[in-house]
Design an enzyme around this catalytic site. Structure first.
Site, PDB file in Angstrom:
ATOM      1  N   LYS A  53    -101.235 -12.885 107.930  1.00 29.00           N
ATOM      2  CA  LYS A  53    -100.516 -13.928 107.192  1.00 29.00           C
ATOM      3  C   LYS A  53    -101.397 -15.014 106.739  1.00 29.00           C
ATOM      4  O   LYS A  53    -100.740 -15.615 105.181  1.00 29.00           O
ATOM      5  CB  LYS A  53     -99.881 -14.804 108.568  1.00 29.00           C
ATOM      6  CG  LYS A  53     -98.585 -13.595 109.431  1.00 29.00           C
ATOM      7  CD  LYS A  53     -98.101 -13.653 110.257  1.00 29.00           C
ATOM      8  CE  LYS A  53     -97.501 -13.359 111.256  1.00 29.00           C
ATOM      9  NZ  LYS A  53     -96.403 -13.505 112.273  1.00 29.00           N
ATOM     10  N   GLN A  97     -98.174 -17.740 117.201  1.00 33.88           N
ATOM     11  CA  GLN A  97     -98.254 -15.616 117.350  1.00 33.88           C
ATOM     12  C   GLN A  97     -97.529 -15.687 118.547  1.00 33.88           C
ATOM     13  O   GLN A  97     -98.678 -15.806 119.780  1.00 33.88           O
ATOM     14  CB  GLN A  97     -98.994 -15.529 117.276  1.00 33.88           C
ATOM     15  CG  GLN A  97     -99.196 -14.093 116.392  1.00 33.88           C
ATOM     16  CD  GLN A  97     -98.425 -12.989 115.643  1.00 33.88           C
ATOM     17  OE1 GLN A  97     -98.712 -13.917 114.564  1.00 33.88           O
ATOM     18  NE2 GLN A  97     -97.718 -12.102 116.031  1.00 33.88           N
ATOM     19  N   ASP A 120     -90.800 -19.516 111.583  1.00 35.69           N
ATOM     20  CA  ASP A 120     -90.759 -18.597 112.196  1.00 35.69           C
ATOM     21  C   ASP A 120     -89.200 -18.994 112.034  1.00 35.69           C
ATOM     22  O   ASP A 120     -88.350 -17.730 113.337  1.00 35.69           O
ATOM     23  CB  ASP A 120     -91.279 -18.292 113.537  1.00 35.69           C
ATOM     24  CG  ASP A 120     -92.446 -17.461 113.367  1.00 35.69           C
ATOM     25  OD1 ASP A 120     -92.290 -16.604 112.724  1.00 35.69           O
ATOM     26  OD2 ASP A 120     -93.013 -17.964 115.088  1.00 35.69           O
TER      27      ASP A 120
HETATM   28  N1  GUN Z   1     -94.968 -11.832 117.437  1.00 30.94           N
HETATM   29  C1  GUN Z   1     -94.193 -10.660 116.614  1.00 30.94           C
HETATM   30  N2  GUN Z   1     -93.386 -10.665 115.799  1.00 30.94           N
HETATM   31  C2  GUN Z   1     -93.728 -12.552 114.991  1.00 30.94           C
HETATM   32  C3  GUN Z   1     -93.225 -13.236 114.146  1.00 30.94           C
HETATM   33  O1  GUN Z   1     -92.288 -13.087 113.832  1.00 30.94           O
HETATM   34  N3  GUN Z   1     -93.717 -14.801 114.889  1.00 30.94           N
HETATM   35  C4  GUN Z   1     -94.610 -14.919 115.691  1.00 30.94           C
HETATM   36  N4  GUN Z   1     -94.482 -16.104 116.080  1.00 30.94           N
HETATM   37  N5  GUN Z   1     -94.812 -13.993 116.454  1.00 30.94           N
HETATM   38  C5  GUN Z   1     -94.675 -11.980 116.351  1.00 30.94           C
END
Ligand code: GUN
Length: 291
Positions: A53, A97, A120
């Site tokens: 990311k 995350q 998110d």
């Molecule tokens: N863990 C798995 N998918 C995601 C996501 O899209 N965002 C976040 N913050 N954690 C995740």
């Protein structure tokens, strides 16, 4: 044979579009969008995701920051970091995350993030806005799936969609978004306790698999000509041959489907691309210049 939907190519297109938008925002005197990622503990998959990311941000001209906490961090420790990022005007997007270590209640953390910075789209306010058809941000993975369908020319209006998996991150929002006015699919939200799941899946013109069980969905679960979107990313043990597998048995399913996404290289790259899209949008909203 199915048309293979190339998620890497489409994600790269989206990232280029975001990069152009970011350049335009900066040229107009706007802020440089900034994403703060928060990583708690040492989960190897989470470390890879966060690194990807951040790299994608940098390539699109978006600043990225990483806040790291040890896996012994308390809920109060993490809340303090979130509060600091909420108050920092240079930070436009905050991403904590998941999954978090068991001692921390995820819901408490997600509710503490400023909804305006919640790229998110996991905060209840943003979930509510999305369900009411007035989204501030769309959740990244379901949004990525919608873009794959749209840019591949898969029609949704009047079609039967089956979403398998009812998670808050993928299944539930995915079902809502497909049913929304303008997309106009008729949606079934199926899950592990749905009786005769293969029969239900065979009704789908659009089948979205988000269960987390490797190669669960076989050829005889798929209506000929259907669009099959595989959200699963399952790590196989050495006994199973190693590497990654989706929720769909790709080789078999590709013989009957009309369109299909591979794993890797399907939905995964889109999740990151849509996160960049949301971070750009967060900076636009903060500057009062959202299109
Ligand atoms: N863990 C798995 N998918 C995601 C996501 O899209 N965002 C976040 N913050 N954690 C995740």
């Amino acid at each position: 044979m199915a048309e293979i939907i190339d998620g890497k190519r489409i994600a790269s297109q989206v990232r280029d579009e975001v990069a152009a938008g970011v350049a335009k925002l900066k040229a107009a005197g706007g802020p440089t969008p900034c994403l703060a990622a928060v990583l708690v503990g040492e989960n190897p998959a989470s470390q890879v995701y966060v690194r990807n990311k951040q790299r994608a941000c940098e390539r699109a001209g978006i600043d990225s920051r990483l806040e790291r906490l040890p896996d012994t961090a308390s809920e109060a420790d993490l809340l303090a970091v979130v509060e600091r990022l909420n108050a920092d005007p240079a930070v436009h997007g905050i991403l904590v995350q998941l999954p978090l270590p068991g001692a921390i209640a995820e819901a408490n953390i997600l509710r503490a993030i400023d909804p305006a910075k919640d790229v998110d789209a996991f905060h209840p306010e943003n979930v509510g806005l999305m369900i009411q058809g007035q989204p501030r941000y769309l959740p990244c993975t379901p949004h990525g799936v919608l873009e794959l369908l749209r840019r591949s020319g898969v029609p949704t209006a009047g079609k039967q969609a089956v979403v398998v998996g009812r998670s808050d991150i993928v299944g539930k929002p995915m079902a809502m978004l497909l049913a929304q006015r303008g997309r106009d699919a008729t949606v079934t939200l199926a899950h592990s306790l749905t009786p005769d799941l293969p029969r239900v899946c065979r009704t789908a013109d659009i089948l979205i698999a988000a269960v987390g069980r490797p190669r669960m969905i076989g050829k005889d679960w798929i209506k000929p000509g259907a669009a099959v979107i595989d959200v699963g990313i399952n790590r196989l043990s050495d006994d199973e041959g190693g590497g990654l597998a989706g929720d769909v048995d790709f080789e078999a399913a590709a013989e009957v489907a009309g369109w299909i996404t591979p794993v890797p290289g399907g939905v995964g790259p889109m999740t990151v691309a849509m996160l960049l899209h949301n971070t750009h949008r967060a900076a636009q909203l903060a500057a009062g210049v959202a299109d």
